[in-house]
Write a protein that holds these residues in place. Sequence first.
Motif, PDB file in Angstrom:
ATOM      1  N   TYR A   1      38.854  -7.575 -29.815  1.00  0.00           N
ATOM      2  CA  TYR A   1      38.380  -6.168 -29.372  1.00  0.00           C
ATOM      3  C   TYR A   1      37.079  -6.095 -28.652  1.00  0.00           C
ATOM      4  O   TYR A   1      36.809  -5.241 -28.041  1.00  0.00           O
ATOM      5  CB  TYR A   1      38.503  -5.206 -30.646  1.00  0.00           C
ATOM      6  CG  TYR A   1      40.008  -5.227 -31.028  1.00  0.00           C
ATOM      7  CD1 TYR A   1      41.084  -5.446 -30.278  1.00  0.00           C
ATOM      8  CD2 TYR A   1      40.254  -5.024 -32.617  1.00  0.00           C
ATOM      9  CE1 TYR A   1      42.243  -5.140 -30.860  1.00  0.00           C
ATOM     10  CE2 TYR A   1      41.339  -4.856 -33.138  1.00  0.00           C
ATOM     11  CZ  TYR A   1      42.487  -4.971 -32.152  1.00  0.00           C
ATOM     12  OH  TYR A   1      43.814  -4.919 -32.887  1.00  0.00           O
ATOM     13  N   ARG A   2      36.222  -6.642 -29.179  1.00  0.00           N
ATOM     14  CA  ARG A   2      34.863  -6.870 -28.670  1.00  0.00           C
ATOM     15  C   ARG A   2      34.940  -7.465 -27.368  1.00  0.00           C
ATOM     16  O   ARG A   2      33.977  -7.156 -26.386  1.00  0.00           O
ATOM     17  CB  ARG A   2      33.816  -7.544 -29.665  1.00  0.00           C
ATOM     18  CG  ARG A   2      33.439  -6.519 -30.786  1.00  0.00           C
ATOM     19  CD  ARG A   2      32.153  -7.052 -31.595  1.00  0.00           C
ATOM     20  NE  ARG A   2      32.597  -8.421 -32.209  1.00  0.00           N
ATOM     21  CZ  ARG A   2      31.629  -9.251 -33.027  1.00  0.00           C
ATOM     22  NH1 ARG A   2      30.403  -8.910 -32.934  1.00  0.00           N
ATOM     23  NH2 ARG A   2      32.381 -10.433 -33.645  1.00  0.00           N
ATOM     24  N   LYS A   3      35.426  -8.680 -27.110  1.00  0.00           N
ATOM     25  CA  LYS A   3      35.570  -9.312 -25.992  1.00  0.00           C
ATOM     26  C   LYS A   3      36.084  -8.648 -24.752  1.00  0.00           C
ATOM     27  O   LYS A   3      35.877  -8.704 -23.845  1.00  0.00           O
ATOM     28  CB  LYS A   3      36.124 -10.795 -26.268  1.00  0.00           C
ATOM     29  CG  LYS A   3      36.276 -11.683 -24.990  1.00  0.00           C
ATOM     30  CD  LYS A   3      37.154 -12.851 -25.297  1.00  0.00           C
ATOM     31  CE  LYS A   3      37.029 -13.975 -24.241  1.00  0.00           C
ATOM     32  NZ  LYS A   3      37.930 -15.134 -24.376  1.00  0.00           N
ATOM     33  N   GLU A   4      37.353  -7.966 -25.189  1.00  0.00           N
ATOM     34  CA  GLU A   4      38.001  -7.067 -24.324  1.00  0.00           C
ATOM     35  C   GLU A   4      37.632  -5.473 -24.172  1.00  0.00           C
ATOM     36  O   GLU A   4      38.128  -4.886 -23.568  1.00  0.00           O
ATOM     37  CB  GLU A   4      39.474  -7.223 -24.609  1.00  0.00           C
ATOM     38  CG  GLU A   4      40.060  -8.714 -24.620  1.00  0.00           C
ATOM     39  CD  GLU A   4      41.508  -8.603 -25.094  1.00  0.00           C
ATOM     40  OE1 GLU A   4      42.033  -7.463 -25.359  1.00  0.00           O
ATOM     41  OE2 GLU A   4      42.207  -9.887 -25.481  1.00  0.00           O
ATOM     42  N   LYS A   5      36.482  -5.328 -25.137  1.00  0.00           N
ATOM     43  CA  LYS A   5      35.901  -3.979 -25.121  1.00  0.00           C
ATOM     44  C   LYS A   5      37.026  -2.874 -25.169  1.00  0.00           C
ATOM     45  O   LYS A   5      37.055  -2.009 -24.504  1.00  0.00           O
ATOM     46  CB  LYS A   5      35.179  -3.898 -23.653  1.00  0.00           C
ATOM     47  CG  LYS A   5      34.140  -4.737 -23.282  1.00  0.00           C
ATOM     48  CD  LYS A   5      33.265  -4.544 -21.995  1.00  0.00           C
ATOM     49  CE  LYS A   5      32.048  -5.689 -22.155  1.00  0.00           C
ATOM     50  NZ  LYS A   5      31.270  -5.076 -20.746  1.00  0.00           N
ATOM     51  N   VAL A   6      37.503  -3.138 -26.333  1.00  0.00           N
ATOM     52  CA  VAL A   6      38.661  -2.156 -26.826  1.00  0.00           C
ATOM     53  C   VAL A   6      38.063  -1.174 -27.507  1.00  0.00           C
ATOM     54  O   VAL A   6      37.048  -1.431 -28.327  1.00  0.00           O
ATOM     55  CB  VAL A   6      39.755  -2.812 -27.559  1.00  0.00           C
ATOM     56  CG1 VAL A   6      40.561  -1.681 -28.032  1.00  0.00           C
ATOM     57  CG2 VAL A   6      40.543  -3.681 -26.848  1.00  0.00           C
ATOM     58  N   LYS A   7      38.427   0.167 -27.122  1.00  0.00           N
ATOM     59  CA  LYS A   7      37.813   1.235 -27.682  1.00  0.00           C
ATOM     60  C   LYS A   7      38.265   1.534 -29.137  1.00  0.00           C
ATOM     61  O   LYS A   7      39.546   1.697 -29.284  1.00  0.00           O
ATOM     62  CB  LYS A   7      37.737   2.601 -26.761  1.00  0.00           C
ATOM     63  CG  LYS A   7      37.061   3.717 -27.285  1.00  0.00           C
ATOM     64  CD  LYS A   7      37.188   4.977 -26.402  1.00  0.00           C
ATOM     65  CE  LYS A   7      36.380   6.149 -26.746  1.00  0.00           C
ATOM     66  NZ  LYS A   7      36.396   7.305 -25.996  1.00  0.00           N
ATOM     67  N   LEU A   8      37.561   1.584 -30.062  1.00  0.00           N
ATOM     68  CA  LEU A   8      37.905   1.693 -31.514  1.00  0.00           C
ATOM     69  C   LEU A   8      37.524   3.144 -32.245  1.00  0.00           C
ATOM     70  O   LEU A   8      36.414   3.512 -31.658  1.00  0.00           O
ATOM     71  CB  LEU A   8      37.625   0.764 -32.453  1.00  0.00           C
ATOM     72  CG  LEU A   8      38.042  -0.830 -31.808  1.00  0.00           C
ATOM     73  CD1 LEU A   8      37.420  -1.857 -33.163  1.00  0.00           C
ATOM     74  CD2 LEU A   8      39.574  -1.082 -31.936  1.00  0.00           C
ATOM     75  N   SER A   9      38.311   3.543 -32.932  1.00  0.00           N
ATOM     76  CA  SER A   9      37.846   4.954 -33.736  1.00  0.00           C
ATOM     77  C   SER A   9      36.647   4.383 -34.663  1.00  0.00           C
ATOM     78  O   SER A   9      36.287   3.423 -34.940  1.00  0.00           O
ATOM     79  CB  SER A   9      38.872   5.616 -34.555  1.00  0.00           C
ATOM     80  OG  SER A   9      39.179   4.816 -35.519  1.00  0.00           O
ATOM     81  N   GLY A  10      36.068   5.350 -35.192  1.00  0.00           N
ATOM     82  CA  GLY A  10      34.776   5.148 -35.952  1.00  0.00           C
ATOM     83  C   GLY A  10      35.255   4.343 -37.278  1.00  0.00           C
ATOM     84  O   GLY A  10      34.790   3.264 -37.665  1.00  0.00           O
ATOM     85  N   VAL A  11      36.525   4.790 -37.982  1.00  0.00           N
ATOM     86  CA  VAL A  11      36.973   4.124 -38.955  1.00  0.00           C
ATOM     87  C   VAL A  11      37.435   2.651 -38.836  1.00  0.00           C
ATOM     88  O   VAL A  11      37.282   1.801 -39.534  1.00  0.00           O
ATOM     89  CB  VAL A  11      38.014   4.917 -39.845  1.00  0.00           C
ATOM     90  CG1 VAL A  11      38.457   4.174 -40.825  1.00  0.00           C
ATOM     91  CG2 VAL A  11      37.631   6.273 -40.217  1.00  0.00           C
ATOM     92  N   GLU A  12      38.205   2.588 -37.496  1.00  0.00           N
ATOM     93  CA  GLU A  12      38.515   1.427 -37.054  1.00  0.00           C
ATOM     94  C   GLU A  12      37.591   0.312 -36.778  1.00  0.00           C
ATOM     95  O   GLU A  12      37.677  -0.887 -37.057  1.00  0.00           O
ATOM     96  CB  GLU A  12      39.602   1.398 -35.810  1.00  0.00           C
ATOM     97  CG  GLU A  12      40.740   2.119 -36.171  1.00  0.00           C
ATOM     98  CD  GLU A  12      41.718   2.337 -34.767  1.00  0.00           C
ATOM     99  OE1 GLU A  12      43.054   2.407 -34.746  1.00  0.00           O
ATOM    100  OE2 GLU A  12      40.881   2.458 -33.674  1.00  0.00           O
ATOM    101  N   PHE A  13      36.437   0.871 -36.230  1.00  0.00           N
ATOM    102  CA  PHE A  13      35.287   0.016 -35.886  1.00  0.00           C
ATOM    103  C   PHE A  13      34.669  -0.484 -37.218  1.00  0.00           C
ATOM    104  O   PHE A  13      34.112  -1.739 -37.251  1.00  0.00           O
ATOM    105  CB  PHE A  13      34.263   1.069 -35.250  1.00  0.00           C
ATOM    106  CG  PHE A  13      33.174   0.111 -34.873  1.00  0.00           C
ATOM    107  CD1 PHE A  13      32.883  -0.807 -33.767  1.00  0.00           C
ATOM    108  CD2 PHE A  13      31.774   0.344 -35.569  1.00  0.00           C
ATOM    109  CE1 PHE A  13      31.736  -1.335 -33.478  1.00  0.00           C
ATOM    110  CE2 PHE A  13      30.790  -0.502 -35.397  1.00  0.00           C
ATOM    111  CZ  PHE A  13      30.653  -1.460 -34.055  1.00  0.00           C
ATOM    112  N   LEU A  14      34.648   0.130 -38.249  1.00  0.00           N
ATOM    113  CA  LEU A  14      33.897  -0.180 -39.574  1.00  0.00           C
ATOM    114  C   LEU A  14      34.825  -1.188 -40.068  1.00  0.00           C
ATOM    115  O   LEU A  14      34.316  -1.836 -40.793  1.00  0.00           O
ATOM    116  CB  LEU A  14      33.689   0.890 -40.386  1.00  0.00           C
ATOM    117  CG  LEU A  14      32.641   1.838 -40.005  1.00  0.00           C
ATOM    118  CD1 LEU A  14      32.609   3.276 -40.968  1.00  0.00           C
ATOM    119  CD2 LEU A  14      31.284   1.241 -39.853  1.00  0.00           C
TER     120      LEU A  14
END
Length: 272
Positions: A45-58
């Motif tokens: 996700y970080r490599k492809e710069k996928v946008k995550l919600s706040g909870v998903e990011f955590l």
Amino acid sequence: MYSDMVFAIVGIENQTNVNYAMPVRNMLYDALTYTGQVEKANKSYRKEKVKLSGVEFLSHFKKDDKLIPVITLVINFSPDKWDAPMTLHEMIDFKSDILKKFVPDYWINVIEPATLTKEQLKKFTTGFREVMECIKCSEDMYAMQQALAENDRFKNLDRKTSNVMRYCSGLKIDFETDEEEFDMCKAFEDYKDLGKSEGFEEGKNEGLEEGIAIGKNEGLEEGIAIGEHNGLTKGLAKFATYLLENNVDIEEIVAQTGLSYDEIMKIKESLA
């Protein structure tokens, strides 16, 4: 994260002895593999710069993400039955059944020769089948002889399979060969013949010594004749002992040695 064609991640734990902490050990391996999947998803996700919600990011994991099942198989390369705990709950000293309800259980998958049936063995299509069958019968010569007679694949084992048999079965068979294929049936017959000849040779030597001792008193020729007779008898007895120690049926021993049932039973009683 993984290709849609990946159905499961399978791990193999090879054991030559039981491990009484195996449920905890395997649970740790499986947990680390699942953790690795989560970390792999996060990196992608970080490599492809996928946008995550706040909870998903955590969480480092999206709400709709799924993990690949992890299955760990424990293979017991021993003729002895696995007598260690099969589940996490078996290892825990629960003081109350109430506590047991709140502790998730975990069980292990064990493949062992001792409990495999003939039908289950036939489901294996590689040399693993012959390895398991050889280990299963390694302490029972009669069962080994039957297995070799019923499975022609023992006549053409690849070198890798024969090497595993050599280290895991405990059989005193000469597995050394320069050929790419190994004939287990012939090697086993040579093994039996060696046991027979060693028994006869030892009995012959003992009988000869006894004959010479008798010959000094009763005449050399008569003593040697007595020695030869006693040597043959002792050789048969030693071969019968060898067969008894390898769990061969009494009737089979009678047929192979020519000794009577009562004679063999006396030998068996002396081994107890």
